[in-house]
Design a protein around this motif. Structure first.
Motif, PDB file in Angstrom:
ATOM      1  N   SER A  12       0.829  -1.204   0.000  1.00 33.90           N
ATOM      2  CA  SER A  12       0.000   0.000   0.000  1.00 33.90           C
ATOM      3  C   SER A  12       0.864   1.255   0.000  1.00 33.90           C
ATOM      4  O   SER A  12       0.569   2.218  -0.710  1.00 33.90           O
ATOM      5  CB  SER A  12      -0.909  -0.012   1.231  1.00 33.90           C
ATOM      6  OG  SER A  12      -1.611   1.191   1.345  1.00 33.90           O
ATOM      7  N   SER A  15      -8.040   4.256   6.087  1.00 34.57           N
ATOM      8  CA  SER A  15      -7.315   3.696   7.225  1.00 34.57           C
ATOM      9  C   SER A  15      -7.955   4.032   8.571  1.00 34.57           C
ATOM     10  O   SER A  15      -7.778   3.306   9.538  1.00 34.57           O
ATOM     11  CB  SER A  15      -5.863   4.145   7.223  1.00 34.57           C
ATOM     12  OG  SER A  15      -5.777   5.534   7.425  1.00 34.57           O
ATOM     13  N   ARG A  16      -8.707   5.138   8.619  1.00 25.62           N
ATOM     14  CA  ARG A  16      -9.348   5.551   9.880  1.00 25.62           C
ATOM     15  C   ARG A  16     -10.645   6.289   9.568  1.00 25.62           C
ATOM     16  O   ARG A  16     -10.673   7.522   9.537  1.00 25.62           O
ATOM     17  CB  ARG A  16      -8.400   6.440  10.677  1.00 25.62           C
ATOM     18  CG  ARG A  16      -8.946   6.837  12.012  1.00 25.62           C
ATOM     19  CD  ARG A  16      -7.942   7.656  12.787  1.00 25.62           C
ATOM     20  NE  ARG A  16      -8.561   8.164  14.006  1.00 25.62           N
ATOM     21  CZ  ARG A  16      -8.069   9.121  14.740  1.00 25.62           C
ATOM     22  NH1 ARG A  16      -6.926   9.671  14.407  1.00 25.62           N
ATOM     23  NH2 ARG A  16      -8.673   9.531  15.816  1.00 25.62           N
TER      24      ARG A  16
END
Length: 116
Positions: free
Chosen positions: A3, A49-50
């Motif tokens: 990634s 990711s969040r």
């Protein structure tokens, strides 16, 4: 790790595309560079990711406030170049101005309620 490599390649491709466009059409390259593509990509990756709405809202708002101190650099550099100043000196002066304005923003911003 894959990634991270993909993110780096995408970022690099964007920079190369702007440089290549700029060789033939400087105004178009400037338009592409001025688009908030990096910010949008960054927000998408951050969200992936969040996925936290408050975190994203703070990020987007801080991005707005940090863009403002970078803008005078884009007026100083052409002014210096048109006066015959060497490109690298003009670029360094523009970057120094931006750093100074970033520092001022982080020092002064919180006094006006900005969470940076």
């Amino acid at each position: 790790m894959l990634s991270l490599i993909a993110k780096a390649l995408l970022s690099g491709a964007l920079i190369v595309a702007i440089a290549e466009i700029g060789k033939r059409q400087p105004a178009l390259a400037a338009l592409v560079a001025s688009l908030p593509l990096v910010s949008v990509l960054g927000m998408m990756l951050l969200w992936y990711s969040r996925p936290d709405a408050e975190n994203m809202a703070r990020h987007a708002e801080a991005t707005f406030w940090y863009v403002l101190p970078s803008l005078p650099m884009f007026l100083l550099i052409p002014a210096l170049l048109r006066q015959g100043v060497n490109f690298w000196v003009a670029l360094l002066a523009g970057c120094a101005l931006t750093v100074a304005l970033y520092l001022a923003m982080t020092a002064i911003g919180p006094r006006f309620g900005l969470r940076l």
